[in-house]
Design an enzyme around this catalytic site. Structure first.
Site, PDB file in Angstrom:
ATOM      1  CE  LYS A  81      -4.154  -1.718   2.453  1.00 23.41           C
ATOM      2  NZ  LYS A  81      -3.348  -3.251   3.136  1.00 23.41           N
ATOM      3  CG  ASP A 147       1.898 -13.416  -9.515  1.00 25.20           C
ATOM      4  OD1 ASP A 147       1.395 -14.357  -8.979  1.00 25.20           O
ATOM      5  OD2 ASP A 147       1.656 -11.863  -9.192  1.00 25.20           O
ATOM      6  NE  ARG A 191       0.172  -9.222 -10.697  1.00 26.31           N
ATOM      7  CZ  ARG A 191       1.044  -8.113 -10.769  1.00 26.31           C
ATOM      8  NH1 ARG A 191       0.243  -6.924 -10.505  1.00 26.31           N
ATOM      9  NH2 ARG A 191       1.872  -8.038 -11.615  1.00 26.31           N
ATOM     10  CD  GLU A 242      -4.940 -14.682  -8.586  1.00 27.01           C
ATOM     11  OE1 GLU A 242      -5.382 -14.719  -7.400  1.00 27.01           O
ATOM     12  OE2 GLU A 242      -3.657 -14.169  -8.541  1.00 27.01           O
ATOM     13  NE  ARG A 294       1.922 -13.258  -1.346  1.00 27.50           N
ATOM     14  CZ  ARG A 294       1.396 -12.316  -1.099  1.00 27.50           C
ATOM     15  NH1 ARG A 294       0.424 -12.037  -2.144  1.00 27.50           N
ATOM     16  NH2 ARG A 294       1.176 -11.756  -0.105  1.00 27.50           N
TER      17      ARG A 294
HETATM   18  O1  F6P Z   1       1.314 -11.100  -6.914  1.00 29.77           O
HETATM   19  C1  F6P Z   1       1.541 -12.110  -5.844  1.00 29.77           C
HETATM   20  C2  F6P Z   1       0.066 -12.282  -5.554  1.00 29.77           C
HETATM   21  O2  F6P Z   1       0.046 -13.556  -4.710  1.00 29.77           O
HETATM   22  C3  F6P Z   1      -0.846 -12.720  -6.807  1.00 29.77           C
HETATM   23  O3  F6P Z   1      -0.869 -13.870  -7.244  1.00 29.77           O
HETATM   24  C4  F6P Z   1      -2.042 -12.540  -6.135  1.00 29.77           C
HETATM   25  O4  F6P Z   1      -3.171 -12.159  -6.992  1.00 29.77           O
HETATM   26  C5  F6P Z   1      -2.046 -11.382  -5.075  1.00 29.77           C
HETATM   27  O5  F6P Z   1      -0.697 -11.464  -4.935  1.00 29.77           O
HETATM   28  C6  F6P Z   1      -2.725 -11.505  -3.956  1.00 29.77           C
HETATM   29  O6  F6P Z   1      -2.538 -10.297  -3.255  1.00 29.77           O
HETATM   30  P1  F6P Z   1      -2.896  -9.888  -1.507  1.00 29.77           P
HETATM   31  O7  F6P Z   1      -1.691 -10.682  -0.724  1.00 29.77           O
HETATM   32  O8  F6P Z   1      -2.764  -8.508  -1.378  1.00 29.77           O
HETATM   33  O9  F6P Z   1      -4.165 -10.634  -1.505  1.00 29.77           O
END
Ligand code: F6P
Length: 367
Positions: A81, A147, A191, A242, A294
């Site tokens: 952010k 990604d 993404r 997604e 992640r």
């Molecule tokens: O860019 C990495 C990622 O994990 C994407 O694959 C996913 O759409 C997004 O970040 C999720 O973001 P957040 O952690 O803000 O939910």
């Protein structure tokens, strides 16, 4: 207090976390420590650490980075952010706006005695890097994202770990799906790119793989599911990225634009609803893998790539090769100007050999 005899490189991690971030930080510190006249500091939560009052800058020495290469996340924190060009401020009426604090940040870097900055982050972070470079900041970028959607580099660290997690999920779903004669839909991240979906579908042996680059036809998906059942027995695994969308349709957001940005997701349940509406009779369940892709420890491949990126980033500091991002171009670690690095996304080529292989083993790509 800065050791006035030594030069200072500041490291920041921005955007979503990614397995391998700590391995990059460790590599920078270990490489820098070989030069007697350099020290490494970290800014807590991306550049917030510089702009917060009081600032949050930590010394990163060998003690701080010992063993961190096997840990997920980032030891210096991150945020997706705001940032120096769009610092969130509360307006008088209670609504949120933003302020450009980039000039102030440059002044603060000077005050802190920072000679160079290494910004580890995805496309958003590298756009900030480019803008800071234009303002005179001695900055180098290190790409990160699970990604794998940055075109300047063959691979980003974190991607293979995410693929491993998604593949493990497919493996597990196969046994439960086969036991219950069910269809499972596994929603993975990525993404607007289908890299995690495609790689995990091939590695796990999914029956259907739906990615953003190949809009899907519901009838084809249905056909493939039924081909996997005989007299009500059988199972099917669908991996859906997604960002996947049906032919003529659009991507699906679980959250529309707002304070928290636009968040993709919900495609597995949408697909199930559409399949049921179209008459699917088999038992069907969804699994959304989410942030499990992640978190946690990076696999060896990502630790190695991250280490190479970290060492090269510091070498670039020594060479004063600023305004560039480290990248991997097999078999070399190279550097690419920010402008080039952020100008294009890396999408799956529907005519690529991996898609050919997927189709070759009978995976339905939805078309
Ligand atoms: O860019 C990495 C990622 O994990 C994407 O694959 C996913 O759409 C997004 O970040 C999720 O973001 P957040 O952690 O803000 O939910």
């Amino acid at each position: 207090m800065k050791d006035t005899m030594r030069k200072r490189v500041l490291v920041a991690t921005g955007g979503g976390d990614c397995p391998g971030l700590n391995a990059v930080i460790r590599a920078i510190v270990l490489r820098a420590n070989k030069e007697r006249d350099w020290e490494v500091v970290g800014s807590i939560n991306a550049f917030d650490g510089i702009l917060n009052e009081p600032n949050e800058i930590v010394i990163l020495g060998e003690k701080e980075v010992a063993g961190v290469h096997i840990r997920g996340g980032t030891i210096i924190g991150t945020t997706n952010k705001g940032g120096p060009f769009a610092w969130p401020i509360k307006n008088k009426d209670g609504s949120w706006g933003s302020a450009d604090r980039s000039d102030e940040m440059i002044r603060r870097l000077q005050y802190l005695g920072v000679d160079a900055v290494i910004n580890i982050g995805g496309d958003g972070s590298q756009q900030i890097s480019q803008k800071l470079f234009e303002k005179g900041c001695n900055i180098i970028g290190v790409p990160k994202t699970i990604d794998n959607d940055l075109s300047a580099t063959d691979f980003t660290f974190g991607f293979q770990t995410a693929v491993q997690e998604a593949t493990t999920a497919v493996d597990k779903l196969v046994t439960t799906a086969a036991s219950h004669n069910r269809v499972f839909v596994l929603e993975v991240m990525g993404r607007y790119a289908g890299w995690i979906g495609l790689h995990s579908a091939v590695a796990g042996g999914a029956d259907v793989c739906l990615i953003p680059e190949i809009p899907y036809d519901l009838d084809k998906v249905m056909e493939k599911i039924y081909s996997r059942f005989h007299r009500g027995r059988g199972y099917a695994i669908i991996v859906i990225a997604e960002g996947a969308k049906p032919k003529g349709g659009d991507v699906h957001y679980q959250k529309k634009k707002g304070d928290d940005g636009q968040r993709l997701g919900g495609v597995a349940s949408k697909l199930i609803a559409d399949l049921k509406k179209a008459g699917l009779e088999t038992d069907i369940r969804e699994t959304v893998l989410g942030h499990l892709q992640r978190g946690g420890t990076p696999i060896a491949y990502d630790r190695i790539l991250a280490t190479q990126f970290g060492v090269e980033a510091f070498e670039m500091v020594l060479k004063k090769d600023f305004g560039k991002m480290v990248a991997y171009r097999h078999p070399n670690i190279v550097s690419v100007p920010f402008k080039e690095a952020i100008s294009k996304y890396n999408f799956v080529n529907p005519d690529s050999d991996l898609i050919k292989a997927a189709r070759g083993i009978g995976i339905c790509m939805g078309d």
